[in-house]
Design an enzyme around this catalytic site. Sequence first.
Site, short mmCIF file in Angstrom:
data_model
loop_
_atom_site.label_atom_id
_atom_site.label_comp_id
_atom_site.label_asym_id
_atom_site.label_seq_id
_atom_site.Cartn_x
_atom_site.Cartn_y
_atom_site.Cartn_z
CB SER A 108 20.82 144.81 4.09
OG SER A 108 20.51 143.61 3.68
CE LYS A 111 16.45 144.37 2.93
NZ LYS A 111 17.91 143.80 2.63
CB SER A 270 17.94 142.40 6.96
OG SER A 270 18.37 143.28 5.81
#
Length: 427
Positions: A108, A111, A270
């Site tokens: 993640s 991102k 997240s």
Amino acid sequence: MKKALWVSSSVGALVVVSSVIGAGIWVNSSGFGLNHPPAQTAEMPAPLFSSAIDPAATEVPDFDALAEQLNAKATDSRLGTFVGIARDVESGEVVWQHNPEVAVRPASATKILTAAMALYQLGANDTITTDVVAGDEAGTVVIKAAGDVTISQEQLDDLGQQLAGQNISKVLIDTSIWPDAAFAETWDPVDIDAGYITSVEPAMIEGGRLGGAEGDLPRSHTPALDVAQAVADRVGATEVGTGTTSNQEVLASITSDTLVERLARMMKDSDNVMAEGLAKEVAAKQGKATDSASTAQMTLEILQQHGFDLTGVSIVDNSGLSFDNLITPQLLDDILTRAATEAELKPLLISLPIAHGTGTLEDRYEGLSGAGWVRAKTGTLTDTSALAGVVTSQSGRVFTFAFVSNESAILPAREALDEMASVLRDY
């Protein structure tokens, strides 16, 4: 919960102020300490800036001792295959690195790329308006899905109130703004019921979650239809479905939070759906394909246009859920450094969770010096742990960093990453 962080360069003096309201943390570079627990409320004052570095200092300090400590930490067996980089924001000097040009599985931390791309293309104040228009048939209304994947129950109540008394028998939803595949080939359908992802459609109730507004709750398999059903329930309609209309008469509308607010929420939990939704929003506005692979390529193209080195980088989604993504620590740190020195990307830093305070870092950093001082994006997949963010050191330096561990057990790797970030805090 609201929070704010400013990191900027101004006349040679780096400025850092961080605040959390409701989490019991107040941190700034003048030396306010950590108060957690108990929780307390701190109002954000008028724009407050305090010099993190002595303005009279003209020489960059010797970072050799810091590099030695980080080198020792980088050999920790808990980190498996490990790459990373750390940089002093004021001077721009890389103070430590270990294979920063090697692209690895980022989870993640992807991102960070998505957030930067969205800020460049949409701007901090971007919002999404979802209209309900009259249908072509009497008694029919059509929800014009516009890309808001975080529609709340309160907003649905608002739509119901705006539509009250209009004798509606059928509610349709038009999802044509995102015409391409809503579920990526590289995602596992098992993750829908696990709460990590679902088909990313241009109108969703709280990211398609079932039974709540946040966290890894099971996700709906029909998120856009759920919006139509929720509106139908509120107006007493007996039919729902998908469809379009030539009618432009707006009967009701709701507006999303700003991009800054949505980024904060995306980073806090997240949220994979929100990340993919942001990329699709940008793609639709540019008339580009809205499947995840295409929007991922779009993200890279936009970052490249803004001068970032993408050597070795390859992504197939914008959330980091795919195991096929490969990103270098160099790129992650380049984006964070840009966010620390340029106003356009500043909201990216504001959105990052605070160590031992908020979001995915709330339960980490127990007993570590980085608690309350590190702000970072986490990343977690099988055998993968990442941590990339910013920290103010005890000496007043501000460091950006990107650490990624592959082929390692998650919990031990997390502990090692948190210890590395705390080394930067201790400098």
